[in-house]
Write an enzyme that holds these catalytic residues in place. Sequence first.
Site, PDB file in Angstrom:
ATOM      1  N   THR A 140       0.825  -1.203   0.000  1.00 26.79           N
ATOM      2  CA  THR A 140       0.000   0.000   0.000  1.00 26.79           C
ATOM      3  C   THR A 140       0.869   1.267   0.000  1.00 26.79           C
ATOM      4  OG1 THR A 140      -1.407   1.300   1.500  1.00 26.79           O
ATOM      5  CG2 THR A 140      -0.113  -0.414   2.521  1.00 26.79           C
ATOM      6  N   ASP A 141       0.305   2.365  -0.471  1.00 25.70           N
ATOM      7  CA  ASP A 141       1.035   3.641  -0.395  1.00 25.70           C
ATOM      8  C   ASP A 141       1.152   4.127   1.052  1.00 25.70           C
ATOM      9  OD1 ASP A 141      -1.623   4.397   0.016  1.00 25.70           O
ATOM     10  OD2 ASP A 141      -1.648   5.939  -1.544  1.00 25.70           O
ATOM     11  N   GLU A 142       0.352   3.544   1.961  1.00 23.89           N
ATOM     12  CA  GLU A 142       0.344   4.036   3.342  1.00 23.89           C
ATOM     13  C   GLU A 142       1.675   3.790   4.056  1.00 23.89           C
ATOM     14  OE1 GLU A 142      -3.363   3.377   5.437  1.00 23.89           O
ATOM     15  OE2 GLU A 142      -4.456   3.229   3.550  1.00 23.89           O
ATOM     16  N   TYR A 166      -1.718  -0.493  11.006  1.00 21.08           N
ATOM     17  CA  TYR A 166      -1.896  -1.166   9.714  1.00 21.08           C
ATOM     18  C   TYR A 166      -0.684  -0.921   8.809  1.00 21.08           C
ATOM     19  CZ  TYR A 166      -3.310  -1.613   4.798  1.00 21.08           C
ATOM     20  OH  TYR A 166      -3.340  -1.911   3.458  1.00 21.08           O
ATOM     21  N   LYS A 170       2.226  -3.526   7.332  1.00 20.31           N
ATOM     22  CA  LYS A 170       2.497  -3.740   5.899  1.00 20.31           C
ATOM     23  C   LYS A 170       3.956  -3.389   5.580  1.00 20.31           C
ATOM     24  CE  LYS A 170       0.083  -4.739   2.963  1.00 20.31           C
ATOM     25  NZ  LYS A 170      -0.344  -6.065   2.390  1.00 20.31           N
TER      26      LYS A 170
HETATM   27  P1  NAD Z   1      -9.727  -7.172   2.340  1.00 14.65           P
HETATM   28  O1  NAD Z   1      -9.706  -6.871   3.787  1.00 14.65           O
HETATM   29  O2  NAD Z   1     -10.958  -6.859   1.565  1.00 14.65           O
HETATM   30  O3  NAD Z   1      -9.416  -8.727   2.100  1.00 14.65           O
HETATM   31  C1  NAD Z   1      -8.391  -9.401   2.778  1.00 14.65           C
HETATM   32  C2  NAD Z   1      -8.564 -10.899   2.542  1.00 14.65           C
HETATM   33  O4  NAD Z   1      -7.519 -11.578   3.244  1.00 14.65           O
HETATM   34  C3  NAD Z   1      -9.891 -11.453   3.059  1.00 14.65           C
HETATM   35  O5  NAD Z   1     -10.474 -12.291   2.092  1.00 14.65           O
HETATM   36  C4  NAD Z   1      -9.494 -12.236   4.303  1.00 14.65           C
HETATM   37  O6  NAD Z   1     -10.344 -13.335   4.565  1.00 14.65           O
HETATM   38  C5  NAD Z   1      -8.085 -12.688   3.939  1.00 14.65           C
HETATM   39  N1  NAD Z   1      -7.266 -12.974   5.125  1.00 14.65           N
HETATM   40  C6  NAD Z   1      -7.097 -12.184   6.221  1.00 14.65           C
HETATM   41  N2  NAD Z   1      -6.298 -12.786   7.115  1.00 14.65           N
HETATM   42  C7  NAD Z   1      -5.927 -13.972   6.569  1.00 14.65           C
HETATM   43  C8  NAD Z   1      -5.083 -15.040   6.993  1.00 14.65           C
HETATM   44  N3  NAD Z   1      -4.468 -15.007   8.187  1.00 14.65           N
HETATM   45  N4  NAD Z   1      -4.912 -16.096   6.175  1.00 14.65           N
HETATM   46  C9  NAD Z   1      -5.540 -16.148   4.971  1.00 14.65           C
HETATM   47  N5  NAD Z   1      -6.370 -15.176   4.521  1.00 14.65           N
HETATM   48  C10 NAD Z   1      -6.540 -14.100   5.307  1.00 14.65           C
HETATM   49  O7  NAD Z   1      -8.459  -6.438   1.729  1.00 14.65           O
HETATM   50  P2  NAD Z   1      -8.247  -5.718   0.329  1.00 14.65           P
HETATM   51  O8  NAD Z   1      -8.725  -4.329   0.442  1.00 14.65           O
HETATM   52  O9  NAD Z   1      -8.754  -6.592  -0.757  1.00 14.65           O
HETATM   53  O10 NAD Z   1      -6.653  -5.664   0.290  1.00 14.65           O
HETATM   54  C11 NAD Z   1      -5.908  -6.747  -0.255  1.00 14.65           C
HETATM   55  C12 NAD Z   1      -4.428  -6.425  -0.190  1.00 14.65           C
HETATM   56  O11 NAD Z   1      -4.159  -5.239  -0.914  1.00 14.65           O
HETATM   57  C13 NAD Z   1      -3.909  -6.186   1.233  1.00 14.65           C
HETATM   58  O12 NAD Z   1      -2.634  -6.756   1.345  1.00 14.65           O
HETATM   59  C14 NAD Z   1      -3.843  -4.661   1.337  1.00 14.65           C
HETATM   60  O13 NAD Z   1      -2.856  -4.264   2.257  1.00 14.65           O
HETATM   61  C15 NAD Z   1      -3.494  -4.286  -0.093  1.00 14.65           C
HETATM   62  N6  NAD Z   1      -3.954  -2.952  -0.513  1.00 14.65           N
HETATM   63  C16 NAD Z   1      -5.260  -2.577  -0.354  1.00 14.65           C
HETATM   64  C17 NAD Z   1      -5.680  -1.320  -0.795  1.00 14.65           C
HETATM   65  C18 NAD Z   1      -7.120  -0.885  -0.687  1.00 14.65           C
HETATM   66  O14 NAD Z   1      -7.438   0.270  -1.015  1.00 14.65           O
HETATM   67  N7  NAD Z   1      -8.051  -1.736  -0.301  1.00 14.65           N
HETATM   68  C19 NAD Z   1      -4.757  -0.449  -1.393  1.00 14.65           C
HETATM   69  C20 NAD Z   1      -3.418  -0.878  -1.519  1.00 14.65           C
HETATM   70  C21 NAD Z   1      -3.033  -2.137  -1.092  1.00 14.65           C
HETATM   71  P1  TYD Z   2     -10.712   4.250   4.535  1.00 13.94           P
HETATM   72  O1  TYD Z   2     -11.708   3.864   3.492  1.00 13.94           O
HETATM   73  O2  TYD Z   2     -10.818   3.635   5.892  1.00 13.94           O
HETATM   74  O3  TYD Z   2      -9.262   4.010   3.899  1.00 13.94           O
HETATM   75  P2  TYD Z   2      -7.787   4.452   4.452  1.00 13.94           P
HETATM   76  O4  TYD Z   2      -7.896   4.826   5.873  1.00 13.94           O
HETATM   77  O5  TYD Z   2      -7.005   3.188   4.265  1.00 13.94           O
HETATM   78  O6  TYD Z   2      -7.342   5.559   3.564  1.00 13.94           O
HETATM   79  O7  TYD Z   2     -10.776   5.820   4.739  1.00 13.94           O
HETATM   80  C1  TYD Z   2     -10.583   6.731   3.676  1.00 13.94           C
HETATM   81  C2  TYD Z   2     -10.562   8.127   4.255  1.00 13.94           C
HETATM   82  O8  TYD Z   2     -11.866   8.434   4.770  1.00 13.94           O
HETATM   83  C3  TYD Z   2      -9.615   8.293   5.432  1.00 13.94           C
HETATM   84  O9  TYD Z   2      -9.020   9.592   5.386  1.00 13.94           O
HETATM   85  C4  TYD Z   2     -10.506   8.181   6.658  1.00 13.94           C
HETATM   86  C5  TYD Z   2     -11.832   8.754   6.167  1.00 13.94           C
HETATM   87  N1  TYD Z   2     -13.046   8.162   6.777  1.00 13.94           N
HETATM   88  C6  TYD Z   2     -14.008   9.010   7.336  1.00 13.94           C
HETATM   89  O10 TYD Z   2     -13.874  10.249   7.346  1.00 13.94           O
HETATM   90  N2  TYD Z   2     -15.119   8.427   7.878  1.00 13.94           N
HETATM   91  C7  TYD Z   2     -15.319   7.087   7.906  1.00 13.94           C
HETATM   92  O11 TYD Z   2     -16.350   6.603   8.448  1.00 13.94           O
HETATM   93  C8  TYD Z   2     -14.327   6.240   7.321  1.00 13.94           C
HETATM   94  C9  TYD Z   2     -14.494   4.743   7.311  1.00 13.94           C
HETATM   95  C10 TYD Z   2     -13.206   6.834   6.751  1.00 13.94           C
END
Ligand code: NAD
Ligand code: TYD
Length: 360
Positions: A140-142, A166, A170
């Site tokens: 992630t960019d975070e 988080y 990562k």
């Molecule tokens: P998500 O939370 O929707 O899904 C995570 C999945 O991992 C779920 O299906 C869960 O059951 C599985 N999981 C969790 N713990 C596990 C374990 N111990 N063993 C096996 N499976 C397990 O997450 P997402 O948003 O789809 O993100 C997927 C990946 O992409 C993550 O690594 C996240 O850090 C990265 N990512 C997400 C975003 C975003 O905006 N959502 C952006 C950049 C990177």
């Molecule tokens: P989120 O979807 O949780 O993603 P991330 O924290 O990984 O960026 O949140 C996106 C942005 O929205 C973040 O700045 C937090 C804000 N946010 C709210 O203001 N209210 C909410 O209820 C949630 C879930 C997020």
Amino acid sequence: MKKFERTIMITGGAGFIGNHVVRLFVRKYPDYHIINVDKLTYAGNLANLRDIENQPNYTFVKADICDYENMSRLLAENNVDGIIHLAAETHVDRSIKDPFVFARTNVMGTLTLLHAAKTYWEPQGWKVEGNPVRFYQISTDEVYGSLSFGDKPFTEKSKYDPHSPYSASKASADHFVRSFHDTFGMPVVLSNCSNNYGPYQFPEKLIPLFINNIRYRKPLPVYGSGENVRDWLYVEDHARAIDLVFHKGETYGTYNIGGFNEWKNIDLIKVLVKVTDKILGRPESADIDLITYVSDRKGHDLRYAIDSSKITKELGWMPSLQFEEGIEKTVRWYLDNQDWLDNVTSGDYQLYYESMYGHR
Ligand code: NAD
Ligand code: TYD
């Protein structure tokens, strides 16, 4: 004759981004065996994959990436030559409440998987049945921390500076991945993506949560001033980038993936209100008063922005969807799939799993 050209394990394939990656790979590569390894936490949902679950090149395995014996067995029994690692705990608010589960899955789980892969791959000269192996870490960019207004977007050279549990978990996992290359010579590749949006995201994250709240006229809790900035990318564009990096990214390379699409939370929320009200046939922005400012998230990063020019230049990737189009598509999807929302929040999908596989 081998039944499949190669076998790829995708972890976390039942989650939000994972299901789009699994679907893309299963459809695009009928000669690959795709094994989706997912623990099915609250965020994992097999209903996300109903359309491809019977494909002959797809296998689902319910397993925890922290289970070394199981990971080792799965790799060896299936001759896995590629791992695309998405499984993680992903919600920042949850990481503030309970950091331990983030350390367990994101750090120890990644390390467990790396160790199992090394143990299987290294004695074979980092090849399986002639195929060179590859471990792909989805990050992630975070991990880069927080930008001020006016700062240049993160590049692949930006220093890691995570703030939330988080992002710290990562970042730690990414360091372990690189350490397995540096220490043992494991072929690895990494990418760091900005905030994804689109269908099948668990409704605790901003966009699906707010669409659902607007529908039911529930308050929209804006953390702090609403001035925080995120860069948003449509999830299928991320999946396409993952396909490219997995196949064409240079070993040990890192690729930033983003939408060049920064939004202040409050402006994005206003767009969500407008689009959702329009689709529901309500007067323009009728629900704007649902916006409710609440106390800020602890340690709330001000701004993320990502420079993805490297992946564009080297691999030819570009986001394909304009944000306006992507948001409208996304709002429609959540409004049309209320049963999915009810299902994931009620835990019914666990029963679905039991009926499919006979056990939890
Ligand atoms: P998500 O939370 O929707 O899904 C995570 C999945 O991992 C779920 O299906 C869960 O059951 C599985 N999981 C969790 N713990 C596990 C374990 N111990 N063993 C096996 N499976 C397990 O997450 P997402 O948003 O789809 O993100 C997927 C990946 O992409 C993550 O690594 C996240 O850090 C990265 N990512 C997400 C975003 C975003 O905006 N959502 C952006 C950049 C990177
Ligand atoms: P989120 O979807 O949780 O993603 P991330 O924290 O990984 O960026 O949140 C996106 C942005 O929205 C973040 O700045 C937090 C804000 N946010 C709210 O203001 N209210 C909410 O209820 C949630 C879930 C997020």
